[in-house]
Design a protein around this motif. Structure first.
Motif, PDB file in Angstrom:
ATOM      1  N   ILE A  89       0.758  -1.288  -0.046  1.00  0.00           N
ATOM      2  CA  ILE A  89       0.232   0.140  -0.015  1.00  0.00           C
ATOM      3  C   ILE A  89       0.963   1.260  -0.178  1.00  0.00           C
ATOM      4  O   ILE A  89       1.815   1.198   0.672  1.00  0.00           O
ATOM      5  CB  ILE A  89      -0.996  -0.075   1.149  1.00  0.00           C
ATOM      6  N   ALA A  90       0.491   2.270  -0.769  1.00  0.00           N
ATOM      7  CA  ALA A  90       1.272   3.491  -0.854  1.00  0.00           C
ATOM      8  C   ALA A  90       0.158   4.780  -1.128  1.00  0.00           C
ATOM      9  O   ALA A  90      -0.917   4.496  -1.334  1.00  0.00           O
ATOM     10  CB  ALA A  90       2.266   3.490  -1.944  1.00  0.00           C
ATOM     11  N   GLY A  91       0.815   5.734  -0.622  1.00  0.00           N
ATOM     12  CA  GLY A  91      -0.357   6.882  -0.887  1.00  0.00           C
ATOM     13  C   GLY A  91      -0.054   8.271   0.021  1.00  0.00           C
ATOM     14  O   GLY A  91       0.894   7.898   0.752  1.00  0.00           O
ATOM     15  N   LEU A  92      -0.760   9.114  -0.199  1.00  0.00           N
ATOM     16  CA  LEU A  92      -0.583  10.320   0.555  1.00  0.00           C
ATOM     17  C   LEU A  92      -1.913  10.773   1.392  1.00  0.00           C
ATOM     18  O   LEU A  92      -2.912  10.888   0.781  1.00  0.00           O
ATOM     19  CB  LEU A  92      -0.310  11.727  -0.515  1.00  0.00           C
ATOM     20  N   LEU A 116       8.003   3.576   3.005  1.00  0.00           N
ATOM     21  CA  LEU A 116       6.896   3.243   2.057  1.00  0.00           C
ATOM     22  C   LEU A 116       7.230   1.919   1.435  1.00  0.00           C
ATOM     23  O   LEU A 116       6.235   1.109   0.788  1.00  0.00           O
ATOM     24  CB  LEU A 116       6.472   3.966   0.978  1.00  0.00           C
ATOM     25  N   GLY A 117       8.469   1.296   1.780  1.00  0.00           N
ATOM     26  CA  GLY A 117       8.787   0.015   1.466  1.00  0.00           C
ATOM     27  C   GLY A 117       9.793  -0.151   0.448  1.00  0.00           C
ATOM     28  O   GLY A 117       9.923  -1.333  -0.312  1.00  0.00           O
ATOM     29  N   MET A 118      10.175   0.755  -0.204  1.00  0.00           N
ATOM     30  CA  MET A 118      11.146   0.885  -1.522  1.00  0.00           C
ATOM     31  C   MET A 118      12.492   0.585  -0.860  1.00  0.00           C
ATOM     32  O   MET A 118      12.796   0.974   0.158  1.00  0.00           O
ATOM     33  CB  MET A 118      11.320   2.474  -2.214  1.00  0.00           C
ATOM     34  N   HIS A 162       5.325   6.993  -7.037  1.00  0.00           N
ATOM     35  CA  HIS A 162       6.512   6.115  -7.490  1.00  0.00           C
ATOM     36  C   HIS A 162       6.662   4.934  -6.947  1.00  0.00           C
ATOM     37  O   HIS A 162       7.590   4.094  -7.232  1.00  0.00           O
ATOM     38  CB  HIS A 162       7.775   7.113  -7.803  1.00  0.00           C
ATOM     39  N   VAL A 163       6.181   4.496  -5.796  1.00  0.00           N
ATOM     40  CA  VAL A 163       6.329   3.501  -5.256  1.00  0.00           C
ATOM     41  C   VAL A 163       5.439   2.222  -5.890  1.00  0.00           C
ATOM     42  O   VAL A 163       4.220   2.585  -6.243  1.00  0.00           O
ATOM     43  CB  VAL A 163       5.542   3.478  -3.792  1.00  0.00           C
ATOM     44  N   ASP A 164       5.980   1.117  -6.237  1.00  0.00           N
ATOM     45  CA  ASP A 164       5.316   0.232  -6.912  1.00  0.00           C
ATOM     46  C   ASP A 164       4.514  -0.723  -5.993  1.00  0.00           C
ATOM     47  O   ASP A 164       4.672  -1.663  -5.481  1.00  0.00           O
ATOM     48  CB  ASP A 164       6.277  -0.919  -7.453  1.00  0.00           C
ATOM     49  N   SER A 165       3.127  -0.040  -5.867  1.00  0.00           N
ATOM     50  CA  SER A 165       2.364  -0.761  -4.871  1.00  0.00           C
ATOM     51  C   SER A 165       1.227  -1.358  -5.621  1.00  0.00           C
ATOM     52  O   SER A 165       0.835  -1.304  -6.811  1.00  0.00           O
ATOM     53  CB  SER A 165       1.513   0.715  -4.273  1.00  0.00           C
TER      54      SER A 165
END
Length: 254
Positions: A89-92, A116-118, A162-165
């Motif tokens: 999961i990613a986001g603002l 965010l997991g990158m 730009h996170v591959d979510s």
């Protein structure tokens, strides 16, 4: 089609405190007045989202939209019920969330992306793209504590997008950006939707929700009041009877 999110009877309680100091609390109790009040910010909400759906979250201020988003993101846990998600999961969900004010924008980029997991190689590979998208120029090497809310939103969104979510969450924190940046964000979110990722988008703008989303959830005082077609949701909220909102201009530029 795989299931992306399952929310079952989710409930979140918050407590309001009417008195701040010990003296005020003591006086209130002596007089038999309540010093706190517990309410349900999210009240027995259930729904299921399939992978690739674009979901709009609408409702009046205080209806629980941001709280629901934070629960899906894992920032908050439901006090009752369950929320299950599949994938990254990613986001603002809040302007400047996760930023350290004493660190530079460049340093916060690495820190926030890692949160965010990158991975470090992934951050290095996407670094220039993130910087170009944020359009912060030389301020990237200044402390984030000196950034405006709009600059923080730029950096936060540029990192998250730009996170591959598998699931992308976007709250109305984007509204603090100027119009050209907001238009660019909306176009990027349309790309996310077309890529097959699950999208959650919180907005008061009926035009942008109808154009962006395939389904809308309407919250009313923490409860799920409507779940269905975007245009029907707009009518349900009587938003189609109001004057055009500010975000409509952005929606027309998408």
């Amino acid at each position: 089609m795989a299931t992306s999110i399952v929310v079952e009877n989710a409930t979140k309680y918050f407590t309001l405190r009417y008195h701040r100091t010990f003296k005020e609390v003591a006086v209130a109790k002596v007089k038999g007045r309540r010093t706190t009040e517990t309410f349900r910010a999210i009240d027995d909400v259930s729904f299921t989202v399939e992978q690739g759906e674009a979901i709009g979250i609408m409702g009046l201020n205080g209806s629980g939209k941001s709280t629901l988003l934070k629960m899906i993101n894992g920032v908050m846990k439901p006090d009752e019920g369950t929320i299950l998600t599949r994938g990254r999961i990613a986001g603002l969900i809040a302007t400047g969330a996760g930023f350290h004010n004493q660190l530079t924008g460049r340093e916060n980029l690495y820190l926030n992306a890692a949160i965010l997991g990158m991975t470090e190689p992934e951050i290095r590979r996407k670094f220039d793209e993130i910087v170009d998208f944020a359009e912060l120029g030389s301020t990237l090497d200044g402390p984030v504590g000196h950034y405006s809310s709009g600059q923080k939103a730029r950096l936060g969104f540029a990192i998250a997008i730009h996170v591959d979510s598998d699931i992308f969450l976007a709250d109305e924190a984007l509204a603090v950006g100027d119009k050209p940046f907001r238009v660019k964000c909306m176009k990027k979110m349309r790309q996310i939707r077309k890529s097959g990722r699950t999208l959650f988008y919180v907005s008061h703008s009926p035009d942008s929700v109808v154009k962006m989303c395939s389904r809308v959830l309407v919250l009313e005082k923490g409860r799920l009041g409507f779940d269905g077609d975007p245009e029907a949701a707009v009518h349900y909220l009587h938003y189609d009877e109001n004057d055009e909102l500010d975000d409509g201009a952005v929606a027309n530029d998408i």
